[in-house]
Write an enzyme that holds these catalytic residues in place. Sequence first.
Site, PDB file in Angstrom:
ATOM      1  N   ASP A 285       0.878  -1.157   0.000  1.00  0.00           N
ATOM      2  CA  ASP A 285       0.000   0.000   0.000  1.00  0.00           C
ATOM      3  C   ASP A 285       0.929   1.225   0.000  1.00  0.00           C
ATOM      4  OD1 ASP A 285      -2.302   1.549   0.515  1.00  0.00           O
ATOM      5  OD2 ASP A 285      -1.761   1.638   2.623  1.00  0.00           O
ATOM      6  N   PHE A 450     -13.628  18.843  -4.245  1.00  0.00           N
ATOM      7  CA  PHE A 450     -12.697  18.060  -5.060  1.00  0.00           C
ATOM      8  C   PHE A 450     -13.327  16.690  -5.372  1.00  0.00           C
ATOM      9  CE2 PHE A 450      -9.369  15.043  -5.759  1.00  0.00           C
ATOM     10  CZ  PHE A 450      -8.428  15.737  -6.488  1.00  0.00           C
ATOM     11  N   LYS A 455     -10.651  16.403 -10.559  1.00  0.00           N
ATOM     12  CA  LYS A 455      -9.276  16.642 -10.088  1.00  0.00           C
ATOM     13  C   LYS A 455      -9.022  18.102  -9.697  1.00  0.00           C
ATOM     14  CE  LYS A 455      -6.870  12.955 -12.569  1.00  0.00           C
ATOM     15  NZ  LYS A 455      -8.074  12.255 -13.037  1.00  0.00           N
TER      16      LYS A 455
END
Length: 953
Positions: A285, A450, A455
């Site tokens: 991750d 957002f 984006k």
Amino acid sequence: MTQGFVLAVTIMREAIDEFRRFQRDKEVNSQLYSKLTVRGKVQVKSSDIQVGDLIIVEKNQRIPSDMVFLRTSEKAGSCFIRTDQLDGETDWKLKVAVSCTQRLPALGDLFSISAYVYAQKPQLDIHSFEGTFTREDSDPPIHESLSIENTLWANTIVASGTVIGVVIYTGKETRSVMNTSNPKNKVGLLDLELNQLTKALFVALVALSVVMVTLQGFVGPWYRSLFRFLLLFSYIIPISLRVNLDMGKAAYGWMIMKDESIPGTVVRTSTIPEELGRLVYLLTDKTGTLTQNEMVFKRLHLGTVSYGADTMDEIQGHLRNPCPQTQSQAGGNNASSTPPRKAQSSAPKVRKSVSSRVHEAVKAIALCHNVSPVYESRAGVGGEAEYAEADQDFSDGNRTYQAASPDEVALVQWTESVGLTLVSRDLGSVQLRTPSGQIQTYCILQMFPFTSESKRMGVIVRDESTAEITFYMKGADVAMSSIVQYNDWLEEECGNMAREGLRTLVVAKRALTEEQYQDFESRYSQAKLSIHDRALKVAAVVESLERQMELLCLTGVEDRLQADVRPTLELLRNAGIKIWMLTGDKLETATCIAKSSHLVSRTQDIHIFRPVTNRGEAHLELNAFRRKHDCALVISGDSLEVCLKYYEHELAELACQCPAVVCCRCSPTQKARIAKLLQHHTGKRTCAVGDGGNDVSMIQAADCGIGIEGKEGRQASLAADFSVTQFRHIGRLLMVHGRSSYKRSAALGQFVMHRGLIISTMQAVFSSVFYFASVPLYQGFLMVGYATIYTMFPVFSLVLDQDVKPETAMLYPELYKDLTKGRSLSFKTFLVWVLISIYQGGILMYGALLLFESEFVHVLAISFTALILTELLMVALTIRTWHWLMAVAEVLSLGCYVASLAFLNEYFDVAFITTVTFVWKVSAITMVSCLPLYVLKYLKRKLSPPSYTKLTS
């Protein structure tokens, strides 16, 4: 008897693991929550919550089930929640209460209205929700649309205020449970290989018995003698193998936890330490695993000037001088009234002075965000959050910022450090304090949050003092480059910052007239109410504003890497491990970290897989990627999903050839699917590393899961097989402990098999010499003693063996590559051991028969003593590095045997044992059985030494 003991040991260990899990589940299920009823508040267990209940959740409490957010104690009507256990993003999410219920005067009024919530059926996607809230008893009925920002998903934590929600999904229908897969019982590769060999041994046992009966000539009741032979030779099957290996695994686990170099490491699944030595793919991750998730503002770029960490004081200087007032008309701003530029004021557009551009840029960064300053109330204010303003402490030291993303907090903290401070903020207004101490108030007219598609985020504010309306916007360079006015530096500078591993944001603005804004507002509210294609219509209206915006600045924020991430990744790469980074984060951020952590080396190209939605596009993109060589792949979760649907085999084949792969915007389920895909497609061992609740599925799906105890809670480290405190410890865990666990277990397993084979060979020789009689060679206690007290300790002491010093294993990670080929335990090495057993068993029995004179008892004494000595010498031959405990075990076992000879008078002739002839005969047989092997081993080491001897000599 032995079988029962073996199973009991294994069952006990599994049961303890299972019981611990049960306790952890029970703890979560019995947490108490307040439920609101007509009669007031009632305490309920989280396992008793049902759909339709009204639940009150306090600050820092976990949300027990998926809810729609009805009201909050915060004045603004919104609250922040921490979702790190759900999607791995440590930023706080802003959630908004349904305005109809938030406006009600008091809590109890929730029962005096008649309303219902419509929610879609349970789904996997944690980032979307569609529903409606309808109040029927008002005239006309009020309809409100519900989106993701009105929901509170289970397993998230309330970060501010107290919230009240109505439960819509519980149990298996909650988003977090739908995104976790059922854990499977993990079995190591070594165990599977040993099982294969045991099957082969069973076939050999049956075959040997049939051969014996055939040679006997099927006389009399032949099946009876067949069974007697099966029992006589049953020592071929290594029953004690399981117990030895289980004890070995426990020993490795203990060594890992006691290792000083990797403190805090915990082994939670004790069955698979050998897997650590066989890994080929490492899935990691990003947030909190490779990075610390601490953002630091590094650079501000204005096109002509760039400010770094060492020149921030210049910005402070610019801000201390009062802002050069700009007469602004509806169009762009006219010339600034600074004296040196007076001459050019006739020109329509004049380049502004650096000072005014710094002012503009810093102001934009301070206004365009979703951050709320929070002041901790002074101690002693109990009860509801309805305390007086006077009780709050508004000093700078007491202020903390809450925001949806750590980047935004870093930006606002930076504006505070250069002098422009965000003092307060609610849904309708923002207040800033200038370096001179003035308070400037701005009214927030619209907020565009957002999203991963757009984006970018925007805000429209009105300055209270001048009534100017400005539209500020900030976002990723990809999204913003087409929106801002033409310029020649943006793309190049973004590239430069990205190469340094900084996350970039482009900030722009546009001045609006009152008429322009009113026109926009009417169209915007209309679009928000449409039922069909709402998102598209809203986006279209907002886009009408996003034209020819004035580019203000470019900011660079650094996400700090964990300690020693680069050397660790380097080490793992040199060890032949392929590293895949699977993250829920944005593509730009993921690519950034992949470069700065050297997951992708500086010379490598990066191929960004374009978003695909159907079979045709996927086909074209895969072909484009096939033409590239030796480049890292970056692919988004959705594109991956499409490719896996149609071209699973092709994608896996291409991706496995890549030196590094980055998957961004991955849901927890997709992470687990990738782990399964690699196992299924390559057949190699995979390891998953993560630290948040969103990594649990991946950790459980991989062959070996490592959890990191990070800021994102302990869910991953509890679900993992191994839990470490820092990413850099993984290097040692694999190179040193993985290596030695695998090597030791392989040696131990084969030795236990050899121990059974050698005695079966002796039995076979004995039977065939005495006319295939099915008579046991050694009676009762001798057999039990042989398998336990006489040879157990030396054989088990093989778990202390090491072929390479830990320092060497860490210095030359290339040694690890050899392990993945699995050469320490294969049919080839197994056959070598079988041949050794047959040779030694034959020598021992024939030797004893050749050398015996008068009595049969002597044969027993000579062969059994020689057998014990041979076993002890073989252990000594197998050991690569001596440990003092090994020597103790050898001496102790020999001592036990010699001492027990006194008591074994029913088996042995004690008078004969003490004679010289006995001693020389035993020595001679042992020499013949062991010396050739010592010679062979010496020659092998001389002629084809293993790779590590070249390093240690």
